[in-house]
Write an enzyme that holds these catalytic residues in place. Structure first.
Site, short mmCIF file in Angstrom:
data_model
loop_
_atom_site.label_atom_id
_atom_site.label_comp_id
_atom_site.label_asym_id
_atom_site.label_seq_id
_atom_site.Cartn_x
_atom_site.Cartn_y
_atom_site.Cartn_z
N GLU A 214 3.29 20.02 22.01
CA GLU A 214 3.06 19.75 20.55
C GLU A 214 4.32 19.68 19.93
O GLU A 214 5.26 20.46 20.22
CB GLU A 214 2.11 20.90 20.01
N ASP A 215 4.36 19.21 18.79
CA ASP A 215 5.56 19.27 17.87
C ASP A 215 5.77 20.52 16.99
O ASP A 215 6.44 21.29 16.68
CB ASP A 215 5.94 18.05 17.11
N PHE B 217 7.53 21.83 4.53
CA PHE B 217 7.31 20.58 5.37
C PHE B 217 8.72 19.98 6.27
O PHE B 217 9.71 19.86 5.41
CB PHE B 217 6.93 19.43 4.48
N ARG C 289 11.50 10.12 11.49
CA ARG C 289 11.38 10.66 12.95
C ARG C 289 12.71 10.50 13.72
O ARG C 289 12.91 11.40 14.58
CB ARG C 289 10.29 9.65 13.73
P1 5GP Z 1 -2.49 21.36 12.12
O1 5GP Z 1 -3.53 20.61 12.55
O2 5GP Z 1 -1.96 22.58 12.95
O3 5GP Z 1 -2.42 21.73 10.43
O4 5GP Z 1 -1.26 20.41 12.19
C1 5GP Z 1 -0.96 19.64 12.86
C2 5GP Z 1 -0.28 18.38 12.83
O5 5GP Z 1 0.01 18.30 11.43
C3 5GP Z 1 0.91 18.58 13.48
O6 5GP Z 1 0.92 17.59 15.02
C4 5GP Z 1 1.95 17.33 12.54
O7 5GP Z 1 1.56 15.98 12.94
C5 5GP Z 1 1.40 17.52 11.35
N1 5GP Z 1 2.23 18.68 10.69
C6 5GP Z 1 1.73 19.86 10.34
N2 5GP Z 1 2.89 20.41 9.61
C7 5GP Z 1 3.97 19.58 9.43
C8 5GP Z 1 5.38 19.75 9.14
O8 5GP Z 1 5.80 20.64 8.73
N3 5GP Z 1 5.96 18.47 9.10
C9 5GP Z 1 5.42 17.38 9.97
N4 5GP Z 1 6.13 16.38 9.80
N5 5GP Z 1 4.28 17.35 10.14
C10 5GP Z 1 3.18 18.42 10.28
MG MG Z 2 2.26 13.82 11.62
#
Ligand code: 5GP
Ligand code: MG
Length: 194
Positions: A117-118, A170, A183
């Site tokens: 995961e990122d 963010f 990106r």
């Molecule tokens: P979650 O479901 O855990 O809230 O978020 C998962 C997805 O939301 C990540 O895989 C990513 O694509 C996006 N996301 C959440 N926080 C961030 C952030 O701080 N920056 C970016 N670029 N994407 C985020």
């Molecule tokens: Mg995204």
């Protein structure tokens, strides 16, 4: 927390990269720090997976750069797959609904699966994917995430290999986008008006 944020000031991309949209990104983790961290993660993973022919599952699109750097440091046979999920759409707030946009073409049953995961933010996306994979009966299932934003967690997620803990900002760069932009930044950045 403030020390991390302080480092952002004055170290932006303003002078180097022409971006069509405001605001300008400032560095949170440099490419050197990322490299050091990816090396550490690769070393941790290398303790656990040789001989297991693991299936590394990257979540598109955000994990592609991390995946590319990570696997070049793994010196044993493995397979790479990608899955495309959507939760955020084009906004910044998680919708809470996760959809499989493009699924896996490889059998998960009996495989040692490592999810790449990122970022784990609310945890909704990752929790959904781990559940989706667990139902397919892997031999083992673990999670490696480059970044973790624990302050925003809505559902618990067990992280096996963690790169950086990030503040409630963010972040973009090193594969992570804001509306498909940023990106390509080699560093992990925050957006200054956040
Ligand atoms: P979650 O479901 O855990 O809230 O978020 C998962 C997805 O939301 C990540 O895989 C990513 O694509 C996006 N996301 C959440 N926080 C961030 C952030 O701080 N920056 C970016 N670029 N994407 C985020
Ligand atoms: Mg995204």
């Amino acid at each position: 927390m403030s020390t991390v944020i302080d480092r952002v000031s004055g170290r932006g991309y303003n002078h180097r990269v022409e971006m069509k949209s405001e605001p300008k990104p400032g560095i949170l983790f440099t490419r050197q720090e990322i490299e050091t961290t990816v090396r550490r993660l690769a070393a941790e993973i290398s303790q656990d997976y040789p001989g297991k022919h693991p299936l590394l599952v990257g979540i598109l699109k955000g994990s592609f750069m991390f995946m590319a750097d990570l696997i070049r440091l793994l010196d044993f046979p493995l397979e790479v797959e990608f899955i495309n999920l959507s939760s955020y759409g084009r906004g910044r707030e998680s919708s809470g609904r996760v959809k499989v946009v493009q699924g896996l073409r490889t059998q998960v049953k009996g495989r040692h699966v490592l999810v790449i995961e990122d970022i784990v933010d609310t945890g909704l996306t990752t929790a959904f994917l781990l559940d989706y994979l667990r139902k397919r009966k892997p031999a083992s299932l673990r999670l490696c995430t480059l970044t973790d934003k624990p302050s925003r967690r809505q559902v618990p997620v067990a992280i096996d290999y963690l790169g950086f803990t990030v503040p409630d900002k963010f972040i973009v760069g090193y594969g992570l986008d804001r509306d498909e932009e940023f990106r390509n930044l080699p560093d992990i950045c925050t957006l200054k008006d956040e």
